[in-house]
Design a protein around this motif. Structure first.
Motif, PDB file in Angstrom:
ATOM      1  N   ASP A   7       0.876  -1.325   0.075  1.00 20.42           N
ATOM      2  CA  ASP A   7       0.135  -0.015  -0.045  1.00 20.42           C
ATOM      3  C   ASP A   7       0.896   1.286   0.176  1.00 20.42           C
ATOM      4  O   ASP A   7       0.737   2.339  -0.687  1.00 20.42           O
ATOM      5  CB  ASP A   7      -0.794   0.008   1.132  1.00 20.42           C
ATOM      6  N   ALA A  10       2.268   1.654  -3.118  1.00 21.24           N
ATOM      7  CA  ALA A  10       1.294   2.272  -4.435  1.00 21.24           C
ATOM      8  C   ALA A  10       1.069   3.664  -3.934  1.00 21.24           C
ATOM      9  O   ALA A  10       1.029   4.622  -4.994  1.00 21.24           O
ATOM     10  CB  ALA A  10       0.238   1.539  -4.151  1.00 21.24           C
ATOM     11  N   THR A 126       0.962   1.511 -13.470  1.00 24.17           N
ATOM     12  CA  THR A 126       0.124  -0.052 -12.722  1.00 24.17           C
ATOM     13  C   THR A 126       1.114  -0.296 -11.810  1.00 24.17           C
ATOM     14  O   THR A 126       2.373   0.095 -11.709  1.00 24.17           O
ATOM     15  CB  THR A 126      -0.028  -1.027 -14.007  1.00 24.17           C
ATOM     16  N   TYR A 138      -2.441  -4.098 -10.670  1.00 15.83           N
ATOM     17  CA  TYR A 138      -3.490  -3.139 -10.123  1.00 15.83           C
ATOM     18  C   TYR A 138      -3.153  -1.835 -11.108  1.00 15.83           C
ATOM     19  O   TYR A 138      -2.025  -1.659 -11.428  1.00 15.83           O
ATOM     20  CB  TYR A 138      -2.925  -2.652  -8.790  1.00 15.83           C
ATOM     21  N   ILE A 140      -3.238   2.100 -10.425  1.00 16.74           N
ATOM     22  CA  ILE A 140      -2.873   3.058  -9.205  1.00 16.74           C
ATOM     23  C   ILE A 140      -3.247   4.464  -9.750  1.00 16.74           C
ATOM     24  O   ILE A 140      -3.016   4.966 -10.808  1.00 16.74           O
ATOM     25  CB  ILE A 140      -1.173   3.377  -9.159  1.00 16.74           C
ATOM     26  N   ARG A 149      -5.836   1.656  -5.199  1.00 15.90           N
ATOM     27  CA  ARG A 149      -5.345   0.782  -5.936  1.00 15.90           C
ATOM     28  C   ARG A 149      -6.262  -0.273  -6.441  1.00 15.90           C
ATOM     29  O   ARG A 149      -6.970  -0.986  -5.572  1.00 15.90           O
ATOM     30  CB  ARG A 149      -4.335  -0.052  -5.216  1.00 15.90           C
TER      31      ARG A 149
END
Ligand code: AHG
Ligand code: MN
Ligand code: MN
Length: 281
Positions: A7, A10, A126, A138, A140, A149
């Motif tokens: 996390d 991201a 991504t 994912y 972003i 995300r």
């Protein structure tokens, strides 16, 4: 714990991307691998160090831009390539961030990775992450409520049939056994080489094929670093059903000796990596 680390990476990505335009100039220092460092490399490294060391889960932070490991309290040891392919900034081509989350102090073997990820600053941003035996892609996005995300591909697997290849280094600098392998591959696949490993690897993950920055006559250990590039990317590609090799074994089985050691990197469709190891045997 590991999710908190992914996390944080991201969440930092849009900030790194926003900081690129004004940081295209070279700084006046070299990194521990003796390469000139861009202001963007330093900026991304400082952001990631701050955000990751702030987490209880992170016990140390290392990056290809720093001589030594920054120690903290926490279970996991994070190795970053803050900006992979930063030489593409001048030509406005893709680049990104690589993160390896190890369960052992650095330098650590690839088998001790509990998660690996790369962020790709392409037309969209991504993140591709390997953890718990599966690879997820994912999207972003920075929104008014913060960074989102969003899963776009679950259980990402290399396609059965390979389509693309990309090999670093100069042709005259390739050892003869690697050059003969290339002669076969270039009859079969399409060339996709863009100067940022993670962008080239994302082509391989998407279309199947092989990426390599091989051993060179002038550099027998190649160019890429085991802790920050080889291990995390090898972990992602193997988790996605592909294979990795230093020329004779999985990158994850290479016993590390130094934080910044280089290693020949070959990743992609398993049958192509098997053929590579046979060619170099
Ligand atoms: P970095 O910008 O982190 O130093 O990584 C650059 C690496 C890798 O991303 C890419 O595959 C390779 O350098 C490209 O090397 P060449 O410029 O020799 O092709
Ligand atoms: Mn880098
Ligand atoms: Mn790199």
């Amino acid at each position: 714990m590991v999710e908190a680390i992914l996390d944080a990476v991201a969440a930092t990505a849009p900030e790194i991307r926003r900081g690129l335009p004004g940081r295209r100039a070279y700084g006046d220092e070299e990194n521990p691998s003796g390469e000139r460092r861009l202001a963007a490399d330093e900026y991304a490294d400082e952001l990631l160090e701050e955000r990751l060391l702030a987490l209880d889960a992170v016990g140390s932070y290392a990056s290809e831009e720093r001589e030594s490991v920054v120690e903290s309290e926490g279970r996991y040891h994070v190795a970053c390539d803050p900006l992979d392919g930063s030489s593409n900034l001048k030509s406005n081509n893709a680049m990104g961030t690589i993160v390896g989350v190890y369960d052992e102090p650095l330098p650590a073997p690839g088998r001790s990775l509990v998660a690996s990820a790369f962020v790709l600053f392409g037309p969209i941003t991504t993140m591709v992450a390997a953890s718990d035996g599966t690879v997820t892609e994912y999207l972003i996005e920075a929104t008014d409520d913060g960074v989102e995300r969003t899963v776009v591909t679950e259980n990402l697997r290399l396609p059965e049939n390979p389509t693309v290849y990309g090999f670093g280094g100069r042709v005259p600098d390739w050892p003869a056994d690697f050059a003969s392998y290339v002669e076969d591959i270039e009859q079969e696949l399409k060339l996709r080489y863009g100067g940022a490993m993670i962008a080239d690897v994302n082509q391989v993950l998407t279309y199947g094929g092989v990426f390599a920055y091989p051993a060179l006559e002038s550099a027998p250990n190649g160019k890429l670093r085991l802790q920050f590039e080889g291990n995390p990317i090898g972990h992602i590609v193997e988790t996605a059903g592909g294979a990795s090799s230093d020329g004779s074994r999985s990158l994850l089985d290479v016993e590390p000796t130094a934080l910044h050691e280089r290693v020949p990197v070959h990743v992609g469709t398993e049958s192509l990596i098997d053929r590579l190891e046979a060619a170099l045997a």
